[in-house]
Design a protein around this motif. Structure first.
Motif, PDB file in Angstrom:
ATOM      1  N   VAL A 365     -14.145 -12.906 -45.850  1.00  0.00           N
ATOM      2  CA  VAL A 365     -14.852 -12.625 -44.610  1.00  0.00           C
ATOM      3  C   VAL A 365     -14.978 -13.986 -43.927  1.00  0.00           C
ATOM      4  O   VAL A 365     -15.249 -14.993 -44.578  1.00  0.00           O
ATOM      5  CB  VAL A 365     -16.210 -11.924 -44.875  1.00  0.00           C
ATOM      6  N   SER A 366     -14.695 -14.022 -42.636  1.00  0.00           N
ATOM      7  CA  SER A 366     -14.793 -15.277 -41.879  1.00  0.00           C
ATOM      8  C   SER A 366     -16.065 -15.243 -41.055  1.00  0.00           C
ATOM      9  O   SER A 366     -16.325 -14.260 -40.360  1.00  0.00           O
ATOM     10  CB  SER A 366     -13.592 -15.452 -40.945  1.00  0.00           C
ATOM     11  N   VAL A 367     -16.846 -16.311 -41.159  1.00  0.00           N
ATOM     12  CA  VAL A 367     -18.125 -16.353 -40.459  1.00  0.00           C
ATOM     13  C   VAL A 367     -18.052 -17.405 -39.355  1.00  0.00           C
ATOM     14  O   VAL A 367     -17.781 -18.577 -39.620  1.00  0.00           O
ATOM     15  CB  VAL A 367     -19.277 -16.678 -41.427  1.00  0.00           C
ATOM     16  N   TYR A 368     -18.279 -16.945 -38.115  1.00  0.00           N
ATOM     17  CA  TYR A 368     -18.239 -17.837 -36.953  1.00  0.00           C
ATOM     18  C   TYR A 368     -19.669 -18.185 -36.557  1.00  0.00           C
ATOM     19  O   TYR A 368     -20.554 -17.339 -36.603  1.00  0.00           O
ATOM     20  CB  TYR A 368     -17.541 -17.142 -35.776  1.00  0.00           C
ATOM     21  N   SER A 369     -19.856 -19.446 -36.172  1.00  0.00           N
ATOM     22  CA  SER A 369     -21.179 -19.889 -35.768  1.00  0.00           C
ATOM     23  C   SER A 369     -21.297 -19.836 -34.254  1.00  0.00           C
ATOM     24  O   SER A 369     -20.447 -20.379 -33.533  1.00  0.00           O
ATOM     25  CB  SER A 369     -21.402 -21.325 -36.251  1.00  0.00           C
ATOM     26  N   ILE A 373     -19.638 -22.198 -31.393  1.00  0.00           N
ATOM     27  CA  ILE A 373     -18.890 -21.622 -30.273  1.00  0.00           C
ATOM     28  C   ILE A 373     -19.373 -22.242 -28.964  1.00  0.00           C
ATOM     29  O   ILE A 373     -18.582 -22.662 -28.123  1.00  0.00           O
ATOM     30  CB  ILE A 373     -19.049 -20.077 -30.242  1.00  0.00           C
ATOM     31  N   GLN A 374     -20.699 -22.342 -28.822  1.00  0.00           N
ATOM     32  CA  GLN A 374     -21.253 -22.939 -27.600  1.00  0.00           C
ATOM     33  C   GLN A 374     -20.781 -24.378 -27.425  1.00  0.00           C
ATOM     34  O   GLN A 374     -20.406 -24.789 -26.331  1.00  0.00           O
ATOM     35  CB  GLN A 374     -22.780 -22.931 -27.659  1.00  0.00           C
ATOM     36  N   ASP A 375     -20.800 -25.141 -28.546  1.00  0.00           N
ATOM     37  CA  ASP A 375     -20.354 -26.538 -28.475  1.00  0.00           C
ATOM     38  C   ASP A 375     -18.880 -26.610 -28.078  1.00  0.00           C
ATOM     39  O   ASP A 375     -18.492 -27.442 -27.257  1.00  0.00           O
ATOM     40  CB  ASP A 375     -20.558 -27.237 -29.829  1.00  0.00           C
ATOM     41  N   ALA A 376     -18.080 -25.726 -28.687  1.00  0.00           N
ATOM     42  CA  ALA A 376     -16.641 -25.747 -28.401  1.00  0.00           C
ATOM     43  C   ALA A 376     -16.380 -25.364 -26.945  1.00  0.00           C
ATOM     44  O   ALA A 376     -15.503 -25.926 -26.290  1.00  0.00           O
ATOM     45  CB  ALA A 376     -15.905 -24.804 -29.351  1.00  0.00           C
ATOM     46  N   VAL A 377     -17.170 -24.404 -26.433  1.00  0.00           N
ATOM     47  CA  VAL A 377     -17.026 -24.010 -25.026  1.00  0.00           C
ATOM     48  C   VAL A 377     -17.400 -25.186 -24.131  1.00  0.00           C
ATOM     49  O   VAL A 377     -16.694 -25.517 -23.175  1.00  0.00           O
ATOM     50  CB  VAL A 377     -17.900 -22.771 -24.719  1.00  0.00           C
ATOM     51  N   VAL A 397     -15.144 -23.605 -34.684  1.00  0.00           N
ATOM     52  CA  VAL A 397     -16.126 -22.511 -34.565  1.00  0.00           C
ATOM     53  C   VAL A 397     -16.443 -21.818 -35.892  1.00  0.00           C
ATOM     54  O   VAL A 397     -17.405 -21.062 -35.991  1.00  0.00           O
ATOM     55  CB  VAL A 397     -15.657 -21.446 -33.545  1.00  0.00           C
ATOM     56  N   LEU A 398     -15.617 -22.080 -36.910  1.00  0.00           N
ATOM     57  CA  LEU A 398     -15.795 -21.404 -38.192  1.00  0.00           C
ATOM     58  C   LEU A 398     -16.917 -22.067 -38.980  1.00  0.00           C
ATOM     59  O   LEU A 398     -16.945 -23.281 -39.119  1.00  0.00           O
ATOM     60  CB  LEU A 398     -14.483 -21.474 -38.982  1.00  0.00           C
ATOM     61  N   GLU A 399     -17.835 -21.256 -39.495  1.00  0.00           N
ATOM     62  CA  GLU A 399     -18.920 -21.806 -40.313  1.00  0.00           C
ATOM     63  C   GLU A 399     -18.550 -21.728 -41.787  1.00  0.00           C
ATOM     64  O   GLU A 399     -18.787 -22.655 -42.550  1.00  0.00           O
ATOM     65  CB  GLU A 399     -20.211 -21.013 -40.067  1.00  0.00           C
TER      66      GLU A 399
END
Ligand code: CUK
Ligand code: CUA
Length: 664
Positions: A365-369, A373-377, A397-399
């Protein structure tokens, strides 16, 4: 390129596992003998029936004595039956079937009542009398289920229905004419401002024609945001809008909450834009769609999309407002993030800070933070897909990625900081720890334990699971196959819903109960605390119209019943009360157009009367206080015995009358 080879090997392994999984579950049936001796105490009976201590624990965890109420109600979809089921937990007693997209005689739905609701769901005048329900969503206030409304989508035809939980009846069906299928719906925003309906299979906009060879340019994906007007209890069509997406197959969506409120997340599974056509020498869909190494998590800024729509940024597609993909890109309404190949499910954690995506063909299972995501945007994405949609780098973005087993699909959450993911190929449920602050930082991101389920589990439902404060306690595995779990009913077997106790920590999950579901496949369910539901015992006033939720101006008052004629138009005004219908003789003529109103004037709880007329396909359920009007053409002369279909009293059989249609 290494991944290409690895991909085909994984596919092969996947196929072998699917077959092996099917073979492995063919076990011979076992039966428990019933207790002998009428004076045996419970220990003796348990011993005679061969029940273990674990069995007895399961029994006392679920047994609900007569007259005792359940603690939770689970609303489960009934798949291609087009209905919703209400089931009590922990007893797993079936409480109610709710007719939604398909006619249902017990409720009279489509046989004189609810016809206008079903008709709202017809597309371009085409009668559609079924639906494929997948994901029910309870209305929310501040991210908590409020027990007022239930929504559900129809995957086959791309429609959404609104059910009022005061009377558990369907009030509205809507369809976005710009698209002809859906899947990622329904999901609500934390205050039910919007009901989200994600699309699925790429289509030309409006369901129009375009050659499949032009897939990339002429086909689209879609997500629809239905604006819900709580006051009116209806979706407000004019304030609703859709966003055109790339023709990747958007799959499951979930609405952000807490820190991610205002955003929506959908996994997808055909970044390859495979178009199938095995008969033309092309790779078949199931291979073409899984060829690439990654698919895309769709990250949608709903707040910004709403502003674009309100500023006139949408175009008209068959009468519906759609924000075109160019506008979506220009306004940064959509970001993509790579997902492991062919994922399934996108499930936001209770605080809204992470999104879990199941691997399906990948054991993780892949967990995105959402913070990442906000930082990457903010940092500005450097990559773009072929349409020009910004792609956020996976590392950014992956946690976490947690290895769980084979075929991870859907994830739900409890109150202890655990997540639970269904493993379709393993036929198991994995419990894993969310290794973040506010969850279980002491455990880190790791698999804790697995429990086998029977068999091929799809979704899981958790008690208050999609709220910002899940209850834990119970989990329900919605299994696709039951194989050997129940007595055989021929080649078509029920699905199996399994109640799982998750109160104990670590590896001590326990299956408590197997519930066969006859009807169709329950994809998803939501479980609400029963005391949040405030269903009416009877309709508030005599003469109630359940569609307008107010007294019908046409309601029949006792003493004013009768038959009147205006040319060929005949009006019948009738009351029903134990144990007669008034009037009892309806004399009309062949060729008359009949408008018939019945009011059930009862105030006693459960004093429902049925009403059936042979030949004319009329069959009603008139609940205490309800008024129903139906119409028909008296095209066949004869004598028709109408009667009450609910055994309502000792003189129920006498609750009948004659409709006499004189020939011309
Ligand atoms: S889908 Cu059915 S098991 Cu429609 Cu949510 Cu995954
Ligand atoms: Cu009314 Cu039977």
């Amino acid at each position: 390129m290494i991944s290409q080879r690895l991909s085909s090997r994984l596919l092969l392994i996947g196929a072998v596992l699917v077959i092996a999984g099917v073979l492995a579950v063919t076990v011979s049936p076992k039966a428990i003998t019933s207790a002998q001796g009428s004076d045996a105490d419970w220990q003796t009976i348990a011993e005679q029936r061969g029940l273990t201590e674990a069995d007895l624990r399961a029994a006392v965890m679920t047994y609900t004595p007569s007259g005792v109420m359940d603690e939770y109600v689970m609303f489960a979809s009934a798949g291609q039956g087009g209905q919703v089921l209400a089931i009590g937990l922990p007893s797993m007693r079936l409480l109610r079937l709710i007719a939604v997209f398909a006619p249902e005689p017990w409720q009279g739905y489509g046989y004189g009542t609810g016809n206008e609701v079903l008709e709202q769901g017809f597309i371009d005048g085409q009668e559609i009398l079924w639906g494929d329900t997948h994901h029910p969503a309870l209305s929310e206030t501040n991210g908590e289920y409020d027990g007022q409304w239930l929504f559900i989508g129809d995957k086959a035809n791309g429609r959404v229905a609104v059910i009022d939980l005061r009377d558990f009846e369907t009030k509205q069906i809507v369809h976005n004419p710009a698209f002809l299928n859906d899947h990622g719906g329904t999901f609500v925003t934390p205050n039910t401002e919007y009901i989200v309906e994600g699309g699925q299979y790429g289509l030309p906009l409006g369901g129009d024609y375009a050659p499949i060879e032009e897939y990339q340019n002429a086909y689209s994906g879609m997500i629809t945001f239905w604006k819900f007007d709580r006051e009116a209890g209806r979706i407000d069509y004019s304030q609703s809008f859709a966003m055109e997406l790339p023709p990747y197959w958007q799959d499951l969506c979930d609405a952000g909450k807490g820190v991610s409120e205002g955003w929506v997340f959908c996994n997808s599974f055909n970044a390859e834009m495979a178009t199938g056509g095995i008969e033309k020498g092309n790779p078949p869909f199931e291979a073409g769609v899984s060829r690439g190494a990654v698919d895309y998590l769709h990250i949608i800024n709903l707040k910004a999309a709403e502003a674009v729509f309100q500023a006139g940024g949408a175009v008209d597609v068959r009468g519906f407002s759609v924000i075109p993909l160019e506008t979506v890109i220009e306004n940064n309404l959509l970001y993509l993030a790579p997902e492991p190949r062919s994922p399934h499910g996108a499930d936001v954690t209770p605080r809204g800070d992470f999104i879990s995506v199941g691997g399906k063909l990948d054991p993780h299972v892949s967990v995105y933070s959402f913070h990442k995501i906000q930082d990457a945007v903010a940092a500005g994405p450097t990559e773009k897909d072929v349409f020009g949609v910004p792609v956020l780098a996976l590392e950014s973005v992956l946690e976490a990625q947690v290895e769980l087993g084979l075929g991870p699909l859907h994830t739900v959450y409890d109150d202890q900081g655990y997540a639970y993911t269904s493993l379709f190929l393993d036929s198991a449920v994995a419990r894993w720890s969310i290794g973040a602050e506010g969850y279980r930082p002491q455990d880190g991101w790791q698999l804790i334990s697995k429990i086998p389920v029977q068999y091929n589990v799809g979704h899981l439902a958790a008690a208050e699971g999609d709220t910002m404060s899940p209850d834990g306690r119970f989990l329900v595995a919605l299994n696709k196959w039951s194989v050997d779990r129940f007595l055989s009913t021929g080649p078509l077997l029920p699905q199996n819903l399994q109640l799982i106790d998750v109160t104990r920590p670590g590896d001590q999950m326990q299956i408590l109960y197997d519930m066969p579901i006859t009807g169709a496949e329950p994809h998803y369910a939501q479980i609400i605390k029963a005391d949040k539901l405030k269903a009416w015992e009877v309709y508030p006033e005599v003469g109630w119209n359940p569609i307008t939720q107010s007294v019908d101006p046409n309601a029949v008052i006792q003493g004013t019943e009768g038959v009147t004629r205006d040319g060929k138009n005949v009006t019948v005004r009738m009351t029903a009360v134990r144990s007669h219908m008034t009037p009892e003789h309806i004399e009309i003529e062949e060729g008359d157009h009949v408008t018939w109103t019945i009011t059930n004037v009862e105030r006693a709880r459960d004093a429902t009367h049925g009403f059936a007329i042979p030949f004319y396909n009329i069959n009603l359920s008139i609940e205490p206080g309800e008024t129903i009007t139906f119409e028909f053409e008296a095209k066949r002369p004869g004598v028709f015995s109408f009667y009450c279909t609910e055994f309502c009293s000792a003189l129920h059989l006498e609750m009948m009358g004659y409709m006499m249609v004189q020939p011309k």
